[in-house]
Design a protein around this motif. Sequence first.
Motif, short mmCIF file in Angstrom:
data_model
loop_
_atom_site.label_atom_id
_atom_site.label_comp_id
_atom_site.label_asym_id
_atom_site.label_seq_id
_atom_site.Cartn_x
_atom_site.Cartn_y
_atom_site.Cartn_z
N CYS A 263 11.19 37.67 -25.29
CA CYS A 263 12.23 36.86 -24.66
C CYS A 263 11.60 35.68 -23.93
CB CYS A 263 13.00 37.74 -23.68
SG CYS A 263 14.20 36.84 -22.72
N ARG A 264 12.16 34.49 -24.15
CA ARG A 264 11.65 33.26 -23.49
C ARG A 264 12.43 32.93 -22.23
NH1 ARG A 264 10.51 34.59 -28.84
NH2 ARG A 264 9.03 33.14 -29.77
N ARG A 265 13.32 33.78 -21.81
CA ARG A 265 14.08 33.62 -20.57
C ARG A 265 14.90 32.32 -20.51
NH1 ARG A 265 10.29 35.26 -15.64
NH2 ARG A 265 8.95 33.67 -16.50
N CYS A 266 15.42 31.89 -21.65
CA CYS A 266 16.20 30.65 -21.65
C CYS A 266 17.65 30.87 -21.25
CB CYS A 266 16.14 30.01 -23.03
SG CYS A 266 16.77 31.08 -24.35
N ASP A 267 18.11 32.12 -21.36
CA ASP A 267 19.49 32.49 -21.02
C ASP A 267 20.55 31.85 -21.92
OD1 ASP A 267 19.00 34.41 -19.13
OD2 ASP A 267 19.05 33.03 -17.43
N TYR A 268 20.17 31.40 -23.08
CA TYR A 268 21.17 30.90 -24.02
C TYR A 268 22.08 32.04 -24.49
CZ TYR A 268 18.75 26.40 -24.55
OH TYR A 268 18.21 25.17 -24.32
N CYS A 269 21.62 33.27 -24.35
CA CYS A 269 22.45 34.41 -24.77
C CYS A 269 23.63 34.65 -23.83
CB CYS A 269 21.59 35.67 -24.85
SG CYS A 269 20.59 35.96 -23.38
N GLN A 270 23.61 34.05 -22.67
CA GLN A 270 24.69 34.26 -21.69
C GLN A 270 25.87 33.33 -21.97
OE1 GLN A 270 24.89 36.66 -19.65
NE2 GLN A 270 22.79 37.45 -19.56
N PRO A 271 27.08 33.58 -21.51
CA PRO A 271 27.41 34.71 -20.65
C PRO A 271 27.70 35.99 -21.45
CG PRO A 271 29.33 33.32 -20.97
CD PRO A 271 28.21 32.67 -21.72
N CYS A 272 27.32 37.10 -20.85
CA CYS A 272 27.67 38.42 -21.38
C CYS A 272 28.92 38.87 -20.62
CB CYS A 272 26.51 39.39 -21.16
SG CYS A 272 27.01 41.12 -21.26
N SER A 273 29.97 39.25 -21.34
CA SER A 273 31.23 39.60 -20.67
C SER A 273 31.08 40.83 -19.78
CB SER A 273 32.33 39.82 -21.70
OG SER A 273 31.96 40.89 -22.52
N LYS A 274 30.03 41.62 -20.01
CA LYS A 274 29.80 42.80 -19.16
C LYS A 274 28.72 42.52 -18.10
CE LYS A 274 32.07 45.78 -19.86
NZ LYS A 274 33.49 45.88 -19.45
N ASN A 275 28.37 41.27 -17.95
CA ASN A 275 27.39 40.84 -16.92
C ASN A 275 26.03 41.53 -17.03
OD1 ASN A 275 29.14 38.99 -15.66
ND2 ASN A 275 30.17 40.70 -14.64
N ILE A 276 25.62 41.80 -18.24
CA ILE A 276 24.29 42.40 -18.43
C ILE A 276 23.24 41.29 -18.29
CG2 ILE A 276 22.77 43.66 -20.02
CD1 ILE A 276 25.36 44.87 -21.25
N PRO A 277 22.35 41.38 -17.33
CA PRO A 277 21.36 40.31 -17.11
C PRO A 277 20.20 40.43 -18.11
CG PRO A 277 21.07 42.02 -15.47
CD PRO A 277 22.19 42.48 -16.38
N ILE A 278 20.46 39.98 -19.33
CA ILE A 278 19.56 40.26 -20.46
C ILE A 278 18.12 39.82 -20.19
CG2 ILE A 278 19.17 39.74 -22.92
CD1 ILE A 278 22.32 39.48 -23.11
N SER A 279 17.95 38.57 -19.77
CA SER A 279 16.56 38.08 -19.59
C SER A 279 15.86 38.79 -18.43
CB SER A 279 16.55 36.57 -19.38
OG SER A 279 17.24 36.22 -18.21
#
Length: 340
Positions: A263-279
């Motif tokens: 993971c490059r911690r860019c947060d492009y995967c957000q927003p997650c509707s369940k607020n999972i802090p993926i990075s």
Amino acid sequence: MERRKLGKTGLEVSFMGIGGIPLQRFDENNTVEILSEAIKQGINFIDSARGYTKSEELIGKALKKVGRDNFVIATKAQSRDYEGMIKEMDISLKNFQTDYIDLYQCHFVCNETDLNKILSENGALKALLEYRDKGLIKHIGITSHNMKTAVMGIESGKFETVQFPFNFIESDGKTVFKKAKENNMGTIAMKPLGGGAITNRGLSFKYLSNEENLDCIIPGVDNAEQLKSNMTDFLNCYGDGKFTDSERDIIEKEKNLLGVDFCRRCDYCQPCSKNIPISVIFTAKAYYERYDLKDWALGKYKACKANITDCIDCGKCEKRCPYNLPIRQMLRQTHELLAR
Ligand code: SF4
Ligand code: SF4
């Protein structure tokens, strides 16, 4: 700090710039401190994005205090059509509290369909050209995570700069930057430290500064101290530019340790509707596995308000990730490792 010419834009930018992603996690004072330190260090390039929540706004407020003219401001937006891009540029101008933005980029152009939309009759390029004619933006660029699309963007002849991920683990940028230079374009490396995953910053900077087709790198920084320490590593990396055998070994070890699925911690995967802090979750896993900070990692994971057990399997995060990471599978593996 060495300055390089950003291709046909003619802008003179410091080789070390600042990436604006992390700024959004902090406040205005923090941004003022970072920009003040940047001026001291001879850094004059800062890159943000409409997608980085309050990053542009914080930079705008900080520039009022440290002086707008000390910086070349770059930003970017993901609108593909004329009207959308006009709206985004208006917001950026307001956020930066400035009469003009030096470089406005079409953001995250990773497939041919998006590129064609931008270049079409009523596409985003029309808006960018209109604002460039009015002097509200000075130059037009493109950013991409996909080599084929980046090269197509370069070959279109419509852009003055290209921004692409580049570091000693992700070397597709070499091809992209070479092609860009053949077209006299400016070249900007995002993720020069692999989104913070590469631990040996000095060697990474050495690798990057040896790249003849690269004008500028934009590591994100959390605070002024981190900027200072990046600069120390950067200045120490100079020399004859040749890698010793032991330096090559270290690079190979880092490459093997990280692989490609990190993971490059860019947060492009957000927003997650369940607020999972993926990075955040993947950072915890990295610290547990790679940096031997097991207790810290366990605490960090425990403090996350949501994790894979809350996931509804919508798959939206995976569609947005520029690195095509199997996020849900990785979240499951992390949960097995860190849930205690
Ligand atoms: S698949 Fe799960 S983690 Fe990904 S966005 Fe949907 S709910 Fe969030
Ligand atoms: S999972 Fe992908 S999109 Fe999300 S932060 Fe990591 S690299 Fe970026």
